[in-house]
Design a protein around this motif. Structure first.
Motif, PDB file in Angstrom:
ATOM      1  N   THR A 314      11.986  15.071 -21.430  1.00  0.00           N
ATOM      2  CA  THR A 314      12.546  13.722 -21.503  1.00  0.00           C
ATOM      3  C   THR A 314      11.506  12.731 -22.021  1.00  0.00           C
ATOM      4  N   GLU A 315      11.978  11.616 -22.519  1.00  0.00           N
ATOM      5  CA  GLU A 315      11.075  10.565 -23.007  1.00  0.00           C
ATOM      6  C   GLU A 315      10.172  10.074 -21.885  1.00  0.00           C
ATOM      7  N   GLU A 316      10.707  10.007 -20.691  1.00  0.00           N
ATOM      8  CA  GLU A 316       9.903   9.580 -19.540  1.00  0.00           C
ATOM      9  C   GLU A 316       8.750  10.547 -19.292  1.00  0.00           C
ATOM     10  N   MET A 317       9.016  11.851 -19.399  1.00  0.00           N
ATOM     11  CA  MET A 317       7.956  12.847 -19.217  1.00  0.00           C
ATOM     12  C   MET A 317       6.899  12.732 -20.297  1.00  0.00           C
ATOM     13  N   MET A 318       7.330  12.506 -21.538  1.00  0.00           N
ATOM     14  CA  MET A 318       6.396  12.439 -22.667  1.00  0.00           C
ATOM     15  C   MET A 318       5.520  11.189 -22.624  1.00  0.00           C
ATOM     16  N   MET A 323       1.760  13.747 -19.550  1.00  0.00           N
ATOM     17  CA  MET A 323       2.096  13.716 -20.972  1.00  0.00           C
ATOM     18  C   MET A 323       1.237  14.669 -21.794  1.00  0.00           C
ATOM     19  N   LYS A 324      -0.038  14.859 -21.420  1.00  0.00           N
ATOM     20  CA  LYS A 324      -0.898  15.747 -22.197  1.00  0.00           C
ATOM     21  C   LYS A 324      -0.365  17.172 -22.186  1.00  0.00           C
ATOM     22  N   LYS A 325       0.097  17.621 -21.025  1.00  0.00           N
ATOM     23  CA  LYS A 325       0.653  18.973 -20.927  1.00  0.00           C
ATOM     24  C   LYS A 325       1.863  19.114 -21.841  1.00  0.00           C
ATOM     25  N   TYR A 326       2.724  18.108 -21.825  1.00  0.00           N
ATOM     26  CA  TYR A 326       3.966  18.204 -22.595  1.00  0.00           C
ATOM     27  C   TYR A 326       3.718  18.112 -24.097  1.00  0.00           C
ATOM     28  N   PHE A 327       2.798  17.261 -24.513  1.00  0.00           N
ATOM     29  CA  PHE A 327       2.458  17.195 -25.934  1.00  0.00           C
ATOM     30  C   PHE A 327       1.877  18.520 -26.407  1.00  0.00           C
ATOM     31  N   ARG A 328       1.017  19.120 -25.592  1.00  0.00           N
ATOM     32  CA  ARG A 328       0.436  20.417 -25.947  1.00  0.00           C
ATOM     33  C   ARG A 328       1.525  21.477 -26.080  1.00  0.00           C
ATOM     34  N   ALA A 329       2.465  21.494 -25.127  1.00  0.00           N
ATOM     35  CA  ALA A 329       3.527  22.488 -25.151  1.00  0.00           C
ATOM     36  C   ALA A 329       4.404  22.337 -26.391  1.00  0.00           C
ATOM     37  N   VAL A 330       4.773  21.103 -26.722  1.00  0.00           N
ATOM     38  CA  VAL A 330       5.609  20.867 -27.907  1.00  0.00           C
ATOM     39  C   VAL A 330       4.881  21.318 -29.166  1.00  0.00           C
ATOM     40  N   SER A 331       3.591  20.995 -29.274  1.00  0.00           N
ATOM     41  CA  SER A 331       2.813  21.402 -30.441  1.00  0.00           C
ATOM     42  C   SER A 331       2.776  22.917 -30.570  1.00  0.00           C
ATOM     43  N   ARG A 332       2.556  23.605 -29.466  1.00  0.00           N
ATOM     44  CA  ARG A 332       2.439  25.061 -29.512  1.00  0.00           C
ATOM     45  C   ARG A 332       3.790  25.727 -29.756  1.00  0.00           C
ATOM     46  N   LEU A 333       4.836  25.248 -29.121  1.00  0.00           N
ATOM     47  CA  LEU A 333       6.160  25.831 -29.343  1.00  0.00           C
ATOM     48  C   LEU A 333       6.620  25.622 -30.779  1.00  0.00           C
TER      49      LEU A 333
END
Length: 346
Positions: A314-318, A323-333
């Motif tokens: 979600t935008e709230e999570m990002m 947020m660092k974990k989620y940005f990393r996950a999106v980049s890797r996926l």
């Protein structure tokens, strides 16, 4: 022919010995070296980081011992530093550099992510973890997390005790693109959290653009459900694929400890997810980040239908505390999704 399995039916068991033996670079970084790192000529800090790490590697194992007292009050030069810390944004090659250091250093040595070390402490106890690692010459901690106070303090204490035993330390963490600059956001946070060892770490800045997006096409759009099997046959013919309904997989992960996610993926050459949807619960999202990291470690390509990966959280999570974990996950996926669509169906 593709052999199809389901991650949602796997319930792997991992022994303590298996956890200890697993502390080495993933296959993605199994053969890397300082020579194979490609510094961006527009970013001189990258070449400088290579030289600094090579010098640090040369000091590992030389004049072992001395303890924390000697480290704190002795002459402070590159060979007496307890550790080295790579500060930089996503995808600038910090893990490549850290793994290159591990390969260049004498053993015994350990390489793992922050989460893998916290899982090890959970499996062994803090004291047994210190005993197990204190005879090592080098301990590498990839993706040091600064967003969970409890785990950060735990790892800070572990690092202090290992340094007291004469172990050299190396760590990386991620700085969001918007936090880069003179403030050195991640480095300042890191030094504050490791307290006593703060001035014992050489902070090496690695600037640059996310290499996973450098010169590459935009992330592929999600496939339609009707396209999944044709793409799976084209990409994974003769291989083993884990094909799961995304919702079912998410539910299954709740019953598998994250320390077992690496084992969960054993023997899998690719994954196919049907009907990916935005994750709305924080606990579920954090578990999925661990799975994303293990998929990236093992370089497992992805085919998926549903929402694109930049809409996975979600935008709230990002924009929140993790947020660092989620940005990393999106980049890797996103990188793995590119790999999953290398071949067009015939």
């Amino acid at each position: 022919m593709v052999q199809i399995e389901k991650l949602a039916t796997r319930t792997p068991a991992v022994s303590v010995d298996e956890l200890l033996k697993g502390f080495y670079p993933s296959p993605r970084f199994g053969q890397v070296s300082f020579a194979s790192y490609r510094p961006d000529p527009k970013q001189p800090s990258q070449a400088a980081a290579v030289h600094a790490l090579q010098a640090f590697a040369g000091g590992i194992g030389a004049g072992d011992g001395g303890g924390l007292f000697k480290k704190l009050f002795g002459k402070k030069d590159a060979t007496t530093r307890a550790g080295i810390y790579l500060d930089g944004g996503f995808g600038v090659g910090k893990t490549h550099l850290l793994a290159s250091l591990w390969h260049a250093a004498p053993g015994p040595k350990a390489f793992g992510t922050f989460v893998e070390y916290t899982n090890l402490v959970g499996a062994l106890s803090f004291r047994k973890t210190v005993d197990a690692l204190s005879s090592y010459k080098l301990v590498c901690i990839d993706e040091f997390e600064l967003d969970d106070p409890g785990d950060t303090v735990l790892m800070s204490r572990l690092m202090r005790e290992l340094a007291d035993a004469g172990v050299k330390l190396a760590a990386t963490s991620n700085t969001l693109p918007g936090s880069l600059g003179d403030g050195r956001f991640a480095a300042v946070d890191f030094q504050r959290e490791i307290q006593v060892l703060a001035d014992q770490f050489d902070v090496i800045r690695v600037d640059g653009e996310d290499f996973r997006h450098r010169g590459l096409p935009a992330a592929p759009a999600p496939l339609r459900n009707s396209e999944l099997h044709a793409h799976m046959k084209a990409e994974f013919d003769g291989k083993t694929v884990a094909e799961d309904d995304f919702g079912t997989l998410i539910s299954h992960l709740a019953g598998v400890h994250p320390s077992r996610y690496r084992k969960l993926l054993d023997g899998v050459d690719g994954v196919v997810w049907r009907d990916v949807e935005t994750i709305t619960e924080q606990a579920v999202a954090l578990r999925f980040v661990v799975l994303a990291d293990r998929l990236y470690d093992k370089d497992v390509p992805i085919l998926a239908s549903g929402v694109p990966f930049d809409k996975l959280f979600t935008e709230e999570m990002m924009n929140g505390g993790y947020m660092k974990k989620y940005f990393r996950a999106v980049s890797r996926l996103t990188a793995l999704a590119r790999e999953g669509q290398n071949h067009e169906p015939s």
